[in-house]
Design a protein around this motif. Structure first.
Motif, PDB file in Angstrom:
ATOM      1  N   THR A  32       0.833  -1.206   0.000  1.00  0.00           N
ATOM      2  CA  THR A  32       0.000   0.000   0.000  1.00  0.00           C
ATOM      3  C   THR A  32       0.864   1.251   0.000  1.00  0.00           C
ATOM      4  OG1 THR A  32      -1.740  -1.188   1.178  1.00  0.00           O
ATOM      5  CG2 THR A  32      -1.850   1.206   1.219  1.00  0.00           C
ATOM      6  N   GLU A  33       1.935   1.245   0.791  1.00  0.00           N
ATOM      7  CA  GLU A  33       2.835   2.399   0.800  1.00  0.00           C
ATOM      8  C   GLU A  33       3.478   2.607  -0.570  1.00  0.00           C
ATOM      9  OE1 GLU A  33       5.644   1.802   3.951  1.00  0.00           O
ATOM     10  OE2 GLU A  33       4.147   2.162   5.524  1.00  0.00           O
ATOM     11  N   ALA A  34       3.929   1.522  -1.187  1.00  0.00           N
ATOM     12  CA  ALA A  34       4.537   1.627  -2.521  1.00  0.00           C
ATOM     13  C   ALA A  34       3.516   2.138  -3.535  1.00  0.00           C
ATOM     14  CB  ALA A  34       5.092   0.276  -2.959  1.00  0.00           C
ATOM     15  N   TYR A  35       2.284   1.669  -3.422  1.00  0.00           N
ATOM     16  CA  TYR A  35       1.211   2.109  -4.311  1.00  0.00           C
ATOM     17  C   TYR A  35       0.976   3.610  -4.171  1.00  0.00           C
ATOM     18  CZ  TYR A  35      -3.694   2.851  -5.612  1.00  0.00           C
ATOM     19  OH  TYR A  35      -4.864   3.343  -6.131  1.00  0.00           O
ATOM     20  N   TYR A  69      -1.130  10.259 -18.261  1.00  0.00           N
ATOM     21  CA  TYR A  69      -1.332  10.247 -16.813  1.00  0.00           C
ATOM     22  C   TYR A  69      -2.427   9.247 -16.427  1.00  0.00           C
ATOM     23  CZ  TYR A  69      -2.748  11.776 -12.173  1.00  0.00           C
ATOM     24  OH  TYR A  69      -3.091  11.813 -10.848  1.00  0.00           O
ATOM     25  N   GLN A  70      -3.560   9.295 -17.138  1.00  0.00           N
ATOM     26  CA  GLN A  70      -4.653   8.371 -16.854  1.00  0.00           C
ATOM     27  C   GLN A  70      -4.223   6.923 -17.065  1.00  0.00           C
ATOM     28  OE1 GLN A  70      -7.517   9.098 -15.445  1.00  0.00           O
ATOM     29  NE2 GLN A  70      -6.933  11.253 -15.374  1.00  0.00           N
ATOM     30  N   LYS A  74      -3.992   3.978 -14.169  1.00  0.00           N
ATOM     31  CA  LYS A  74      -4.650   2.681 -14.336  1.00  0.00           C
ATOM     32  C   LYS A  74      -3.654   1.531 -14.194  1.00  0.00           C
ATOM     33  CE  LYS A  74      -8.472   4.248 -17.215  1.00  0.00           C
ATOM     34  NZ  LYS A  74      -9.080   4.213 -18.542  1.00  0.00           N
ATOM     35  N   LYS A  75      -2.459   1.716 -14.750  1.00  0.00           N
ATOM     36  CA  LYS A  75      -1.417   0.696 -14.646  1.00  0.00           C
ATOM     37  C   LYS A  75      -0.993   0.500 -13.183  1.00  0.00           C
ATOM     38  CE  LYS A  75       3.323  -0.186 -16.039  1.00  0.00           C
ATOM     39  NZ  LYS A  75       4.521   0.416 -16.611  1.00  0.00           N
ATOM     40  N   ILE A  76      -0.828   1.589 -12.471  1.00  0.00           N
ATOM     41  CA  ILE A  76      -0.441   1.511 -11.056  1.00  0.00           C
ATOM     42  C   ILE A  76      -1.539   0.836 -10.247  1.00  0.00           C
ATOM     43  CG2 ILE A  76       0.016   2.905  -8.993  1.00  0.00           C
ATOM     44  CD1 ILE A  76       1.413   4.944 -10.875  1.00  0.00           C
ATOM     45  N   ASP A  77      -2.789   1.189 -10.509  1.00  0.00           N
ATOM     46  CA  ASP A  77      -3.916   0.559  -9.806  1.00  0.00           C
ATOM     47  C   ASP A  77      -3.970  -0.945 -10.081  1.00  0.00           C
ATOM     48  OD1 ASP A  77      -4.677   2.978  -8.710  1.00  0.00           O
ATOM     49  OD2 ASP A  77      -6.270   3.349 -10.182  1.00  0.00           O
ATOM     50  N   TYR A  80      -1.234  -2.747  -8.198  1.00  0.00           N
ATOM     51  CA  TYR A  80      -1.558  -2.818  -6.774  1.00  0.00           C
ATOM     52  C   TYR A  80      -2.570  -3.934  -6.497  1.00  0.00           C
ATOM     53  CZ  TYR A  80      -3.400  -1.523  -2.203  1.00  0.00           C
ATOM     54  OH  TYR A  80      -3.821  -1.550  -0.901  1.00  0.00           O
ATOM     55  N   ARG A  81      -3.634  -3.968  -7.291  1.00  0.00           N
ATOM     56  CA  ARG A  81      -4.635  -5.030  -7.122  1.00  0.00           C
ATOM     57  C   ARG A  81      -4.012  -6.409  -7.336  1.00  0.00           C
ATOM     58  NH1 ARG A  81      -7.750  -1.299  -9.898  1.00  0.00           N
ATOM     59  NH2 ARG A  81      -7.460  -2.401 -11.862  1.00  0.00           N
ATOM     60  N   SER A  82      -3.115  -6.491  -8.306  1.00  0.00           N
ATOM     61  CA  SER A  82      -2.441  -7.758  -8.578  1.00  0.00           C
ATOM     62  C   SER A  82      -1.591  -8.194  -7.384  1.00  0.00           C
ATOM     63  CB  SER A  82      -1.575  -7.608  -9.825  1.00  0.00           C
ATOM     64  OG  SER A  82      -0.828  -8.763 -10.060  1.00  0.00           O
ATOM     65  N   LYS A  83      -0.856  -7.271  -6.794  1.00  0.00           N
ATOM     66  CA  LYS A  83      -0.033  -7.606  -5.632  1.00  0.00           C
ATOM     67  C   LYS A  83      -0.879  -8.016  -4.439  1.00  0.00           C
ATOM     68  CE  LYS A  83       4.198  -5.121  -6.521  1.00  0.00           C
ATOM     69  NZ  LYS A  83       5.179  -4.158  -6.022  1.00  0.00           N
TER      70      LYS A  83
END
Length: 125
Positions: A32-35, A69-70, A74-77, A80-83
């Motif tokens: 979560t912190e990395a996200y 940016y969008q 989306k890639k970051i989200d 995160y969900r994958s992790k």
């Protein structure tokens, strides 16, 4: 049979489960912190690029920056969900294995205790 092996076994099981819960919490917190840091860095990069493109006053470049940016968010989200799903999946498998092994070991210790009592009674008779 003395209860000491049972006590040691149950203390060890309690320690393992406590460690398991702590590691799940710790991995989730780190993810979560990395996200949050990735999102913040992406947002700062977006703001910087928007400010530099506004100086040039190129609306096409601004639209590209907005789309990038969008896409990046989306890639970051998704990462995160994958992790988080990976942590939950691996944690669930480990928990199931841990429960099965604990049950089997407990059953084995109790069986060994019964055999010991039967042998003791046989020798006493």
């Amino acid at each position: 049979m003395k209860r000491k092996p049972f006590l040691i076994f149950y203390l060890l099981v309690a320690y393992i489960f406590t460690s398991f819960i702590w590691w799940i919490f710790y991995l989730t917190r780190i993810s979560t912190e990395a996200y949050m840091e990735k999102k913040e860095l992406s947002h700062l990069n977006y703001i910087y690029q928007r400010n530099t493109s506004q100086n040039v006053e190129n609306t096409a470049k601004t639209k590209v920056i907005d789309m990038e940016y969008q896409s990046n968010i989306k890639k970051i989200d998704k990462e995160y969900r994958s992790k988080i799903n990976m942590i939950i999946g691996e944690g669930s498998v480990f928990l199931i294995i841990l429960l099965v092994v604990t049950f089997k070991m407990n059953h084995s210790l109790q069986r060994e205790n019964r055999v010991h009592l039967q042998q003791k009674n046989f020798l006493l008779s």
